[in-house]
Design a protein around this motif. Structure first.
Motif, PDB file in Angstrom:
ATOM      1  N   ASN A  24       0.768  -1.219   0.165  1.00  7.55           N
ATOM      2  CA  ASN A  24      -0.035   0.098   0.087  1.00  7.55           C
ATOM      3  C   ASN A  24       0.972   1.263  -0.145  1.00  7.55           C
ATOM      4  N   THR A  25       2.300   1.064   0.062  1.00  9.54           N
ATOM      5  CA  THR A  25       2.894   2.238   0.211  1.00  9.54           C
ATOM      6  C   THR A  25       3.822   2.221  -0.893  1.00  9.54           C
ATOM      7  N   PHE A  26       4.637   3.160  -1.486  1.00  9.57           N
ATOM      8  CA  PHE A  26       5.365   3.450  -2.554  1.00  9.57           C
ATOM      9  C   PHE A  26       6.714   2.646  -2.179  1.00  9.57           C
ATOM     10  N   PHE A  27       7.306   2.886  -1.090  1.00  7.90           N
ATOM     11  CA  PHE A  27       8.549   2.151  -0.553  1.00  7.90           C
ATOM     12  C   PHE A  27       8.237   0.788  -0.370  1.00  7.90           C
ATOM     13  N   GLY A  28       6.958   0.228   0.126  1.00  6.03           N
ATOM     14  CA  GLY A  28       7.020  -1.225   0.209  1.00  6.03           C
ATOM     15  C   GLY A  28       7.095  -1.929  -1.309  1.00  6.03           C
ATOM     16  N   ARG A  29       6.284  -1.279  -2.225  1.00 11.16           N
ATOM     17  CA  ARG A  29       6.278  -1.764  -3.633  1.00 11.16           C
ATOM     18  C   ARG A  29       7.752  -1.821  -4.210  1.00 11.16           C
ATOM     19  N   TRP A  30       8.430  -0.781  -3.852  1.00 11.59           N
ATOM     20  CA  TRP A  30       9.569  -0.348  -4.564  1.00 11.59           C
ATOM     21  C   TRP A  30      10.517  -1.666  -3.855  1.00 11.59           C
ATOM     22  N   ARG A  31      10.587  -1.791  -2.584  1.00  9.23           N
ATOM     23  CA  ARG A  31      11.530  -3.056  -2.131  1.00  9.23           C
ATOM     24  C   ARG A  31      10.941  -4.380  -2.506  1.00  9.23           C
ATOM     25  N   HIS A  32       9.504  -4.664  -2.755  1.00 10.56           N
ATOM     26  CA  HIS A  32       9.220  -5.866  -3.053  1.00 10.56           C
ATOM     27  C   HIS A  32       9.580  -6.037  -4.793  1.00 10.56           C
ATOM     28  N   PHE A  33       9.672  -4.937  -5.616  1.00 13.98           N
ATOM     29  CA  PHE A  33      10.053  -4.993  -6.904  1.00 13.98           C
ATOM     30  C   PHE A  33      11.775  -5.237  -7.135  1.00 13.98           C
ATOM     31  N   LEU A  34      12.411  -4.610  -5.964  1.00 12.02           N
ATOM     32  CA  LEU A  34      13.944  -4.877  -5.790  1.00 12.02           C
ATOM     33  C   LEU A  34      14.032  -6.351  -6.095  1.00 12.02           C
ATOM     34  N   ASP A  35      13.386  -6.991  -4.926  1.00  9.41           N
ATOM     35  CA  ASP A  35      13.269  -8.449  -4.823  1.00  9.41           C
ATOM     36  C   ASP A  35      13.112  -9.333  -6.214  1.00  9.41           C
ATOM     37  N   VAL A  36      11.941  -8.842  -6.725  1.00  5.39           N
ATOM     38  CA  VAL A  36      11.440  -9.509  -8.048  1.00  5.39           C
ATOM     39  C   VAL A  36      12.498  -9.499  -9.056  1.00  5.39           C
ATOM     40  N   ILE A  37      13.167  -8.349  -9.305  1.00  6.25           N
ATOM     41  CA  ILE A  37      14.344  -8.258 -10.426  1.00  6.25           C
ATOM     42  C   ILE A  37      15.679  -8.486 -10.025  1.00  6.25           C
ATOM     43  N   ASP A  38      15.831  -9.148  -8.620  1.00  2.00           N
ATOM     44  CA  ASP A  38      17.021  -9.321  -8.233  1.00  2.00           C
ATOM     45  C   ASP A  38      17.991 -10.352  -9.044  1.00  2.00           C
ATOM     46  N   PRO A  39      18.881  -9.924  -9.712  1.00  2.00           N
ATOM     47  CA  PRO A  39      19.551 -10.964 -10.735  1.00  2.00           C
ATOM     48  C   PRO A  39      20.349 -11.983 -10.197  1.00  2.00           C
ATOM     49  N   ARG A  40      20.615 -11.758  -8.847  1.00  2.00           N
ATOM     50  CA  ARG A  40      21.268 -12.771  -8.040  1.00  2.00           C
ATOM     51  C   ARG A  40      20.598 -14.165  -8.274  1.00  2.00           C
ATOM     52  N   THR A  41      19.496 -14.117  -8.167  1.00  2.00           N
ATOM     53  CA  THR A  41      18.633 -15.511  -8.313  1.00  2.00           C
ATOM     54  C   THR A  41      18.937 -16.139  -9.576  1.00  2.00           C
ATOM     55  N   LEU A  42      19.399 -15.776 -10.327  1.00  5.92           N
ATOM     56  CA  LEU A  42      19.901 -16.259 -11.922  1.00  5.92           C
ATOM     57  C   LEU A  42      20.830 -17.149 -11.635  1.00  5.92           C
ATOM     58  N   LEU A 298       5.833   3.298  -8.576  1.00  2.28           N
ATOM     59  CA  LEU A 298       4.744   4.224  -8.666  1.00  2.28           C
ATOM     60  C   LEU A 298       3.100   3.988  -8.608  1.00  2.28           C
ATOM     61  N   PHE A 299       2.911   2.651  -9.135  1.00  2.00           N
ATOM     62  CA  PHE A 299       1.666   2.303  -9.685  1.00  2.00           C
ATOM     63  C   PHE A 299       1.226   1.297  -8.726  1.00  2.00           C
ATOM     64  N   PRO A 300       0.088   1.382  -8.177  1.00  2.40           N
ATOM     65  CA  PRO A 300      -0.089   0.245  -7.202  1.00  2.40           C
ATOM     66  C   PRO A 300      -0.820  -0.969  -8.141  1.00  2.40           C
ATOM     67  N   GLN A 301      -0.682  -2.251  -7.656  1.00  2.47           N
ATOM     68  CA  GLN A 301      -1.280  -3.201  -8.526  1.00  2.47           C
ATOM     69  C   GLN A 301      -2.821  -3.356  -8.351  1.00  2.47           C
ATOM     70  N   TYR A 302      -3.561  -2.645  -7.327  1.00  4.85           N
ATOM     71  CA  TYR A 302      -4.760  -2.824  -7.343  1.00  4.85           C
ATOM     72  C   TYR A 302      -5.321  -1.389  -7.112  1.00  4.85           C
TER      73      TYR A 302
END
Length: 329
Positions: A24-42, A298-302
């Motif tokens: 529900n917050t920009f900072f929370g979504r930003w941290r979430h997407f940092l995890d999603v695109i983290d290239p270390r999981t490759l 910047l854009f909430p999923q819901y």
């Protein structure tokens, strides 16, 4: 005691298939997407993936090994979600994973932003970019409600056609602008990829999601329970998604040309013209990795909407607001 408090804050009680950050917050979504695109999981090994899946299975069956921490569970979920498709259970091909979007996508971004490109180069890199995007979209598609392959093909063809035609068309106009000096022409040319990619994204959204305008989309309450299907919400969602898709490539395709224009004036690049390409690639990669999660966050999923703004049947509900999913990516 202090380190335990920090750890609890970073890794809250584990929730399966949920984000550990407040969406529900920009900072929370930003941290979430940092995890999603983290290239270390490759670089995750087969054994690490197997261990992560086993740990999550143990959590589901309530048979966790003694001493398992929330941190271990969140890390296991991050690994599984980065590699395994949630609907098919199959591994996503590495270049098409979200964690591979920046390292593999940087190649096409660098190609599109090459200075003074030929028409062949321009067409190739626009085609390459839309092909990579199409593969990522297909590899990460919602497989619970299968989308006809024909719709993916239509979206792909429309995106490639619009991207190439606008890129080539703008380049022709720029080259014919006799009032512009060569330096100004080259500077303007560098920004051509953005309108080309933005228009292709809009075209892709309209072709891929046009059926939603007829069928509507699901609307949920605050507990994510489906309360109906709305065509009004569908129109709003498609409009918002199109605007999101226009904004997302902006920092990736606008900031690097500005930085490179300034760097090209430095003595280093003037003395070492061969370093232009590697410096350009490094700038694109850094901007891509930093700007992408910010742009997405910047854009909430819901999106919230008042029931008064929807069809009459929704106004009979005992709730004041509904939510609909905004497929910003």
């Amino acid at each position: 005691m202090e380190s335990t408090s920090i750890s609890n804050h970073e890794y809250p009680p584990f929730q399966l298939k949920k984000s550990r950050f407040d969406q529900n917050t920009f900072f929370g979504r930003w941290r979430h997407f940092l995890d999603v695109i983290d290239p270390r999981t490759l670089f995750t090994t087969e054994q690490q993936l197997k261990d992560a899946i086993q740990l999550l299975d143990a959590f589901k069956s309530k048979q966790l090994p003694p001493g398992t921490t929330n941190e271990e569970l969140w890390r296991a979920q991050k690994i599984k979600q980065a590699i395994i498709h949630p609907d098919t259970g199959e591994k996503v091909f590495m270049p098409f994973r979200m964690s591979g979007f920046v390292p593999f996508g940087t190649v096409t971004v660098v190609g599109m932003l090459l200075p003074n490109p030929s028409f062949k180069s321009m067409i190739f890199w626009q085609w390459m970019n839309q092909t990579h995007n199409a593969c990522v979209n297909y590899a990460n598609r919602n497989a619970t409600k299968p989308t006809p392959t024909s719709r993916f093909i239509a979206g792909y063809v429309g995106a490639v056609s619009s991207a190439v035609s606008i890129a080539v068309g703008l380049s022709v106009i720029i080259k014919k602008a006799s009032k512009l000096n060569p330096a100004t022409r080259m500077l303007i040319q560098r920004f051509v990829p953005f309108p080309a990619v933005a228009s292709a994204n809009i075209c892709n959204v309209l072709l891929m999601r046009n059926s939603e305008l007829i069928e509507g989309i699901e609307v949920v309450d605050q507990y994510e329970r489906v309360v109906g299907t709305s065509k009004i919400a569908a129109r709003r969602a498609i409009k918002e998604t199109a605007l999101t898709r226009v904004f997302l490539p902006a920092p990736l395709l606008v900031i690097p040309p500005i930085i490179m224009t300034m760097l090209e004036k430095t003595k280093f690049l003037k003395r070492n013209p061969r370093m232009h390409l590697p410096v350009n690639a490094a700038v694109c990669c850094l901007v891509f990795g930093m700007a992408l999660p910010i742009a997405i966050a910047l854009f909430p999923q819901y999106t919230k909407v008042s029931v008064d703004e929807l069809e009459p049947e929704f106004q009979k509900l005992t709730i004041e607001e509904c939510l609909y999913y905004n497929k910003g990516l």
